[in-house]
Enzyme design. Structure first.
Site, PDB file in Angstrom:
ATOM      1  N   ASP B 157      -3.061  -4.078   4.978  1.00 45.98           N
ATOM      2  CA  ASP B 157      -4.375  -3.431   4.905  1.00 45.98           C
ATOM      3  C   ASP B 157      -5.482  -4.483   4.899  1.00 45.98           C
ATOM      4  O   ASP B 157      -6.490  -4.373   5.611  1.00 45.98           O
ATOM      5  CB  ASP B 157      -4.417  -2.591   3.627  1.00 45.98           C
ATOM      6  CG  ASP B 157      -5.658  -1.717   3.541  1.00 45.98           C
ATOM      7  OD1 ASP B 157      -6.086  -1.189   4.577  1.00 45.98           O
ATOM      8  OD2 ASP B 157      -6.179  -1.575   2.419  1.00 45.98           O
ATOM      9  N   LYS B 203     -13.503   3.982  16.735  1.00 47.73           N
ATOM     10  CA  LYS B 203     -12.142   3.705  16.253  1.00 47.73           C
ATOM     11  C   LYS B 203     -11.631   2.367  16.761  1.00 47.73           C
ATOM     12  O   LYS B 203     -11.703   2.084  17.956  1.00 47.73           O
ATOM     13  CB  LYS B 203     -11.190   4.815  16.699  1.00 47.73           C
ATOM     14  CG  LYS B 203     -11.506   6.184  16.110  1.00 47.73           C
ATOM     15  CD  LYS B 203     -10.509   7.210  16.630  1.00 47.73           C
ATOM     16  CE  LYS B 203     -10.807   8.591  16.036  1.00 47.73           C
ATOM     17  NZ  LYS B 203      -9.906   9.638  16.611  1.00 47.73           N
TER      18      LYS B 203
END
Lengths: 239, 239
Positions: B157, B203
């Site tokens: 992450d 995105k």
């Protein structure tokens, strides 16, 4: 990955497994400062009223957790949580290479109460699901004021792995697929719902969602895949 | 989620953004014990020879990180890493509600060097990719002797979000899909490779793999999806 074997080990002990290579040992050996390990899932003064309320709700639905054979039967069971799984297992000569005295379970690696992961897992064996009550401490920050995505992933890994391990014994995480729907403010108390979706041979498919305690707000959704492993695999004793 | 906005903020400062609501402030305000914040990605005595070797390799490929305009041009850049992003930003009245003096970035929340996440990120802007050198400390345990899946997810992450934030400014994690291929022993030094796959409007699709430092062993593969957000969104100042 493997975050769950830790829980599986706890499970193995709880289930009083007769596997010869997994047996309780003196807690003194690896826990020199106390004759009893600390159960991190017990309420403490940093738990918010909301956390306590949800805890009390599920705790009231639980088996009375005594060693008396005539225990009260109830659908839910509260699981204990320690900062090392290794102290409950011996694995022969191969275990020694993995024993690192300073190692601690990632989610229980800080002594300061309330600072990181405050959580307790309740499991319902018949319904093959569990619920975790999680309060996110101030050391879990990602964006300013919000919980780090990795901390949420860690709890999803932990809770889904706890369920898979409880139902199937030792397992490894093979996949986590996590959709983040809404940011979670630091200090939030949330529910992490986890349920068995299906089993295919050695594979357990688990679903998970993270919601507000009244379940009105969805924070995160996830699926997890776990694969059963042998105890030999766990301790690397192939020979 | 949002673990990356933290890096985005750092990025914003590095890129000398002219956004009026993000500007450097005195570090004294939120860093009372030092006039300079600690860069956690600097080498320290807990780094293994393997960690130091890989660090030296990438560091030699980097821009000379001075404030002199005539810096040496090189393909890679080493990113600094602090334990709070908030001290580099002000966000008007809405920021105040998010300032928690005790809050710390999840991956930098322990002062003890070597205990948890030792890492440094090198980014290659032209090739839209980055490499993180990561040494997993003893407090990241999952299964006995191995790194917790949640700790690996946290680093994935962090690294994919760092790249997305570096390339696109403030972003939120929308999805992480992680395949765990091999268990990672505690103490391992690994490379986390992250590359931009494609961009569709707001995105960013990022790929990631975690390997041994010689890249011969694959530990983990992942994809990540990030969504660009406005600075107003970041600080909740909708009005």
């Amino acid at each position: 990955m493997l975050g769950h074997i830790a829980r599986s080990l706890g499970r193995l002990q709880l289930l009083q497994s007769s596997l010869p290579s997994i047996r309780p040992v003196s807690t003194m050996a690896l826990w020199p400062f106390s004759s009893q390990p600390r159960d991190f899932s017990q309420p403490n003064s940093t738990w918010s009223p909301e956390m306590c309320k949800v805890y009390d709700h599920y705790n009231a639905l639980c088996d009375t957790d005594t060693e008396n054979k005539e225990r009260k039967r109830a659908p839910w069971r509260k699981l204990p949580s320690y900062n090392r799984s290794i102290k409950y297992a011996t694995g022969g000569i191969h275990l020694s290479k993995m024993i690192k005295a300073q190692a601690r379970l990632f989610t229980r690696n800080i002594k300061e109460q309330g600072a990181t992961f405050e959580y307790v897992v309740f499991v319902n064996k018949e319904e093959k699901r569990c619920v975790c009550v999680f309060q996110a401490g101030h050391l879990l920050e990602g964006a300013p004021g919000y919980v780090h995505g990795g901390a949420i992933a860690t709890m999803i890994d932990t809770v889904t792995g706890t369920l898979a391990g409880f139902l199937s014994g030792p397992i490894m995480t093979a996949n986590l697929n996590i959709n983040y729907r809404n940011p979670m403010p630091l200090g939030s108390v949330v529910l992490i719902h986890s349920a068995l979706d299906q089993i295919e041979r050695k594979k357990q498919f688990i679903t998970c969602k993270v919601t507000s305690t009244d379940e009105s707000k969805l924070y995160t959704e996830a699926t997890a895949l776990f694969v059963s492993i042998s105890v030999d695999h766990l301790f690397g004793s192939q020979n």
